[in-house]
Scaffold this motif. Structure first.
Motif, short mmCIF file in Angstrom:
data_model
loop_
_atom_site.label_atom_id
_atom_site.label_comp_id
_atom_site.label_asym_id
_atom_site.label_seq_id
_atom_site.Cartn_x
_atom_site.Cartn_y
_atom_site.Cartn_z
N LEU A 19 10.03 2.75 -13.16
CA LEU A 19 9.42 2.34 -14.42
C LEU A 19 8.69 3.54 -15.02
N CYS A 21 6.72 5.19 -18.16
CA CYS A 21 5.91 4.69 -19.28
C CYS A 21 5.26 5.82 -20.06
N THR A 303 3.55 -2.02 -19.74
CA THR A 303 3.75 -1.56 -18.36
C THR A 303 3.57 -2.72 -17.39
N LEU A 306 6.61 -5.25 -17.61
CA LEU A 306 7.84 -4.74 -17.01
C LEU A 306 7.69 -4.53 -15.50
N ARG A 307 6.49 -4.18 -15.04
CA ARG A 307 6.26 -4.10 -13.60
C ARG A 307 6.51 -5.46 -12.94
#
Length: 347
Positions: A19, A21, A303, A306-307
């Motif tokens: 991920l 960011c 963030t 999506l985490r």
């Protein structure tokens, strides 16, 4: 990196899709790390940065502090040098590559071949990623950058379907692919746009911004909010109407007194939450959130969402679902309040 959890098998954190960011300043970097980012990408406070907006970005001292913060938590920092030097002004781009190394960043994201050559020859151990500005979207092009500059990863332009990404990965299994998962879209070859130069003399390819803040103005006209870039009126918003970025591509224009709507691009945001399993299944190594120019709140919110989504998928791929709460929170950050899968499902 994208194994799916099987019975009696645990997925290690480094096996999940990464991920990645954005951060436009040190507080946003810390917010991204604390909200679950594996990597934060950022840029210098100069023309080497395609998000060179006034009041944003990092000094060398801030980058050093940010890298220290990220590394202490086992996370990484990539630095974007993703614009194109003009005639005889390449020195600042070379110096920025030097600084990536001296500051201890984990990778440099570079667009221009001359800068890639300098980085590859001067710092052979520096990890190089090809910027989305490089606009490389097929195996032949990606192989060129790998063979000539030892590039390890490419940020793919948002013009490919999920199936096309999968086909690239099938042919280049040892080459990392980074794909966008959320944020604003650009119809002009992912940022390689000169529209604003006709109005301001500056474009994101050269000065690092497509809409310099010194040219942007907001005026109240009766009940309407008038937004202009230089002498060009981009939009007039009615009370309560959702606004978009003040860029020339997202203006509502008139011709012979007739409103044309959005003749170039209607404001909307890419959002892959509902097709996350397909995105991971494509073999992509990293999922990127767009928006280094956005607020700390945006970075933290997206963030975190999506985490949670990535972790939920790896915990139970077959049972993956999207929380209504995620979509509601994401909607508050979107440009134009509309979402799209871009070209991922259908061009």
């Amino acid at each position: 990196m994208n194994s799916i959890k099987h019975e009696n098998e645990e997925i290690m954190e480094d096996e999940k899709i990464e991920l990645c960011c954005p951060a436009g300043n040190l507080p946003s970097l810390k917010a991204a790390i604390d909200s679950g980012a594996d990597v934060v990408y950022l840029g210098f406070r100069n023309a080497t940065n395609a998000r060179n907006f006034e009041g944003l970005n990092f000094s060398n001292k801030d980058i050093g502090n940010g890298i220290e913060y990220a590394h202490k938590k086992g996370k990484k920092v990539y630095i974007a040098i993703n614009t194109f030097p003009q005639f005889h002004d390449e020195k600042v781009w070379f110096e920025s590559v030097d600084n990536v190394v001296h500051l201890g960043a984990d990778a440099a994201i570079i667009a221009n071949m001359g800068i890639l050559q300098y980085a590859a020859e001067t710092y052979p151990d520096l990890r190089l990623h090809l910027s989305v500005q490089g606009s490389s979207s097929n195996v032949e092009s990606l192989n060129f950058y790998r063979e000539h500059f030892n590039v390890k990863r490419a940020v793919l332009p948002r013009v490919l379907t999920v199936e096309e990404i999968r086909e690239i990965k099938d042919e280049m299994s040892d080459f990392e692919l980074e794909v966008f998962g959320f944020g604003g879209l650009c119809i002009n070859i992912c940022g390689r746009c000169y529209l604003s130069s006709y109005i301001t003399g500056v474009s994101c390819n050269t000065g690092g911004v497509c809409s310099p803040s010194s040219f942007v103005s907001f005026e109240n006209e009766g009940n309407e909010l008038k937004v202009s870039l230089g002498s060009v009126v981009l939009n007039k918003y009615a009370p309560g109407e959702v606004t978009s970025y003040p860029t020339s591509c997202k203006g509502r224009y008139y011709f012979n007194g007739e409103e044309l709507g959005y003749p170039i691009e209607e404001p909307s945001s890419l959002n892959v939450l509902e097709i996350l399993p397909q995105m991971i299944g494509s073999g992509a190594d990293s999922l990127k959130v767009e928006g280094r120019q956005r607020t700390r709140s945006y970075v933290s919110t997206m963030t975190g969402i999506l985490r949670d989504a990535i972790d939920r998928y790896y915990d139970d791929p077959e049972g993956y679902y999207v929380d209504d709460k995620w979509m509601e929170q994401a909607a508050q950050t979107m440009e134009g309040m509309q979402t799209t899968y871009g070209s991922y499902i259908q061009k």
